[in-house]
Design an enzyme around this catalytic site. Structure first.
Site, mmCIF file in Angstrom:
data_model
loop_
_atom_site.group_PDB
_atom_site.id
_atom_site.type_symbol
_atom_site.label_atom_id
_atom_site.label_comp_id
_atom_site.label_asym_id
_atom_site.label_seq_id
_atom_site.Cartn_x
_atom_site.Cartn_y
_atom_site.Cartn_z
ATOM 1 N N GLN A 15 0.845 -1.201 0.000
ATOM 2 C CA GLN A 15 0.000 0.000 0.000
ATOM 3 C C GLN A 15 0.880 1.251 0.000
ATOM 4 O OE1 GLN A 15 -2.306 0.282 3.649
ATOM 5 N NE2 GLN A 15 -0.501 0.123 4.955
ATOM 6 N N TYR A 165 11.866 8.284 14.957
ATOM 7 C CA TYR A 165 11.626 8.217 13.506
ATOM 8 C C TYR A 165 12.689 9.031 12.759
ATOM 9 C CZ TYR A 165 9.067 8.638 9.060
ATOM 10 O OH TYR A 165 8.700 8.599 7.731
HETATM 11 N N1 LIG Z 1 3.684 8.959 3.923
HETATM 12 C C1 LIG Z 1 4.563 9.907 4.176
HETATM 13 O O1 LIG Z 1 4.231 11.072 4.407
HETATM 14 C C2 LIG Z 1 6.020 9.597 4.151
HETATM 15 C C3 LIG Z 1 6.501 8.302 4.215
HETATM 16 N N2 LIG Z 1 7.858 8.105 4.210
HETATM 17 C C4 LIG Z 1 8.403 6.766 4.221
HETATM 18 O O2 LIG Z 1 7.935 6.074 3.084
HETATM 19 C C5 LIG Z 1 7.851 4.681 3.370
HETATM 20 C C6 LIG Z 1 6.471 4.172 3.047
HETATM 21 O O3 LIG Z 1 5.564 4.838 3.888
HETATM 22 P P1 LIG Z 1 3.986 4.902 3.615
HETATM 23 O O4 LIG Z 1 3.674 4.384 2.293
HETATM 24 O O5 LIG Z 1 3.581 6.254 3.987
HETATM 25 O O6 LIG Z 1 3.494 3.910 4.741
HETATM 26 P P2 LIG Z 1 2.251 2.882 4.752
HETATM 27 O O7 LIG Z 1 2.044 2.563 6.178
HETATM 28 O O8 LIG Z 1 1.139 3.411 3.942
HETATM 29 O O9 LIG Z 1 2.838 1.601 3.981
HETATM 30 C C7 LIG Z 1 3.953 0.913 4.466
HETATM 31 C C8 LIG Z 1 3.945 -0.506 3.964
HETATM 32 O O10 LIG Z 1 5.105 -1.143 4.499
HETATM 33 C C9 LIG Z 1 4.730 -2.404 5.041
HETATM 34 N N3 LIG Z 1 5.650 -2.756 6.112
HETATM 35 C C10 LIG Z 1 5.789 -2.127 7.296
HETATM 36 N N4 LIG Z 1 6.686 -2.776 8.049
HETATM 37 C C11 LIG Z 1 7.129 -3.833 7.327
HETATM 38 C C12 LIG Z 1 8.037 -4.893 7.576
HETATM 39 N N5 LIG Z 1 8.671 -5.007 8.749
HETATM 40 N N6 LIG Z 1 8.262 -5.790 6.602
HETATM 41 C C13 LIG Z 1 7.600 -5.714 5.427
HETATM 42 N N7 LIG Z 1 6.695 -4.764 5.151
HETATM 43 C C14 LIG Z 1 6.468 -3.822 6.086
HETATM 44 C C15 LIG Z 1 3.291 -2.217 5.515
HETATM 45 O O11 LIG Z 1 2.599 -3.462 5.618
HETATM 46 C C16 LIG Z 1 2.729 -1.320 4.435
HETATM 47 O O12 LIG Z 1 2.197 -2.060 3.356
HETATM 48 C C17 LIG Z 1 8.251 4.541 4.832
HETATM 49 O O13 LIG Z 1 9.625 4.213 4.896
HETATM 50 C C18 LIG Z 1 8.011 5.933 5.408
HETATM 51 O O14 LIG Z 1 8.791 6.199 6.529
HETATM 52 C C19 LIG Z 1 8.746 9.132 4.131
HETATM 53 C C20 LIG Z 1 8.312 10.398 4.070
HETATM 54 C C21 LIG Z 1 6.924 10.755 4.041
HETATM 55 C C1 LIG Z 2 8.338 17.707 6.625
HETATM 56 C C2 LIG Z 2 8.541 16.353 7.276
HETATM 57 C C3 LIG Z 2 7.775 15.328 6.604
HETATM 58 C C4 LIG Z 2 7.839 14.029 7.281
HETATM 59 C C5 LIG Z 2 7.007 13.042 6.543
HETATM 60 C C6 LIG Z 2 7.041 11.774 7.241
HETATM 61 O O1 LIG Z 2 7.920 10.971 7.017
HETATM 62 C C7 LIG Z 2 6.053 11.654 8.245
HETATM 63 C C8 LIG Z 2 6.227 10.775 9.201
HETATM 64 C C9 LIG Z 2 5.659 10.892 10.543
HETATM 65 C C10 LIG Z 2 5.594 9.595 11.213
HETATM 66 C C11 LIG Z 2 6.189 9.696 12.452
HETATM 67 C C12 LIG Z 2 6.751 10.980 12.612
HETATM 68 O O2 LIG Z 2 7.368 11.375 13.559
HETATM 69 C C13 LIG Z 2 6.608 11.755 11.362
HETATM 70 C C14 LIG Z 2 6.138 13.182 11.497
HETATM 71 C C15 LIG Z 2 7.244 14.105 11.145
HETATM 72 C C16 LIG Z 2 6.921 15.567 11.218
HETATM 73 C C17 LIG Z 2 8.184 16.367 11.512
HETATM 74 C C18 LIG Z 2 8.649 17.277 10.412
HETATM 75 C C19 LIG Z 2 9.966 17.968 10.708
HETATM 76 C C20 LIG Z 2 10.137 19.274 9.903
HETATM 77 O O3 LIG Z 2 10.387 19.241 8.700
HETATM 78 O O4 LIG Z 2 10.049 20.352 10.507
#
Ligand SMILES: NC(=O)C1=CN([C@@H]2O[C@H](COP(=O)(O)OP(=O)(O)OC[C@H]3O[C@@H](n4cnc5c(N)ncnc54)[C@H](O)[C@@H]3O)[C@@H](O)[C@H]2O)C=CC1
Ligand SMILES: CCCCCC(=O)/C=C/[C@H]1C=CC(=O)[C@@H]1CCCCCCC(=O)O
Length: 266
Positions: A15, A165
């Protein structure tokens, strides 16, 4: 440029951003191995992609990237490396390996969740990078390729809502940057880049109000209003730039709704 005939692995593919990354790779002609520990959602996403792109270009393997060594019930009391087996099985079945996207990641800051955040985000990404290198390096029989590790803008800017994080994402950036400076990698045809998105509309961000996921959600909401929320498709276009541009290695690509794309330099 197209990725026709290339083989990609995407972790956390069931997802959110991972699913959008698979979609853009498939759209550009690649074959994709989806890896996720959520098998129900993984199978559902697989079925969607099979219908859209055909059955021979996509597969799903259930794997927890934080728990590579597991006791096998089939082989007696023996430790097997399921993470390694997952990557090897995809390479074998899809006929090679050229692209690895280490995307699986979670939030979780509290006493009972922070270690899982480190295990998945840091150990899962490091191990995925090691496996990608092992299977793509020319001196180990591979054809070279590219690894993109998914960090976050929170790995660059201090994050009052999620120190754990932020630390994990910062670790991913410096681990990847460090490898990119090692000439051994380029000599073996492997590039390594980092994608650092701000907020995108996924389950991870929807769970942010949960205090197990982060501290001070009110602060996050203020930041979110400032930087905006991207669609997963917008983030996937940035990811594809890092995959496709053969000159990019050691790049850190930041992307946010309000500021767009920007390469980060130290
Ligand atoms: N959504 C956001 O705003 C942002 C997300 N990210 C990063 O992008 C990546 C994807 O995040 P999203 O798509 O937002 O999250 P999400 O929660 O929508 O999807 C994450 C997916 O990873 C899978 N997953 C989690 N732990 C796992 C494990 N141990 N082994 C295998 N699969 C696992 C989950 O089942 C899920 O399908 C993450 O690394 C997150 O930190 C970075 C910046 C912004
Ligand atoms: C602009 C930062 C975008 C972060 C996107 C993201 O990876 C979100 C993840 C959240 C999940 C757990 C957290 O702690 C995250 C929130 C982060 C917000 C902090 C942003 C820091 C900044 O740019 O000022």
């Amino acid at each position: 440029m197209s990725s026709t005939g290339k083989v990609a692995i995407v972790t956390g593919a069931a997802q959110g951003l991972g699913k959008a990354f698979c979609d853009i790779l498939l759209k550009n002609g690649a074959k994709v191995g989806l890896v996720d520990f959520n098998s129900e959602l993984g199978q559902k996403t697989l079925a969607e992609f099979e219908q859209k792109y055909g059955q021979n270009r996509v597969m799903f393997v259930k794997c927890d990237v934080s728990n590579s060594k597991q006791l096998s019930a089939y082989k007696g009391i023996q430790c097997i490396d399921l993470y390694k087996q997952t990557f090897e099985a995809i390479k074998h079945k899809l006929g090679g390996l050229d692209i690895v996207i280490n995307n699986a990641g979670v939030g979780g800051e509290m006493e009972d969740t922070w270690e899982r955040t480190v295990d998945i985000n840091v150990k899962g990404t490091i191990k995925g990078t090691m496996l990608g290198m092992e299977l793509m390096r020319k001196d180990k029989g591979g054809n070279g390729g590219v690894i993109v590790n998914v960090a976050s803008m929170a790995g660059i800017n201090p994050n009052p809502c999620g120190p754990v994080y932020a630390a994990t994402k910062s670790a991913i950036i410096m681990y990847s940057q460090s490898w990119s400076k090692n000439p051994e990698l380029a000599q073996n045809g492997v590039r390594i880049n980092v994608l650092a998105p701000a907020f995108a509309d996924t389950a991870l961000v929807k769970a942010m109000g949960d205090t197990n996921t982060m501290h001070a959600p009110a602060i996050a909401r203020v930041i979110m209003q400032r930087v905006g929320i991207m669609t997963p498709e917008t983030v996937a276009e940035a990811l594809y730039e890092l995959v496709d541009d053969q000159n990019k290695t050691g790049a850190i690509l930041k992307i946010a709704q309000t500021t767009g794309k920007e390469y980060h330099t130290y």
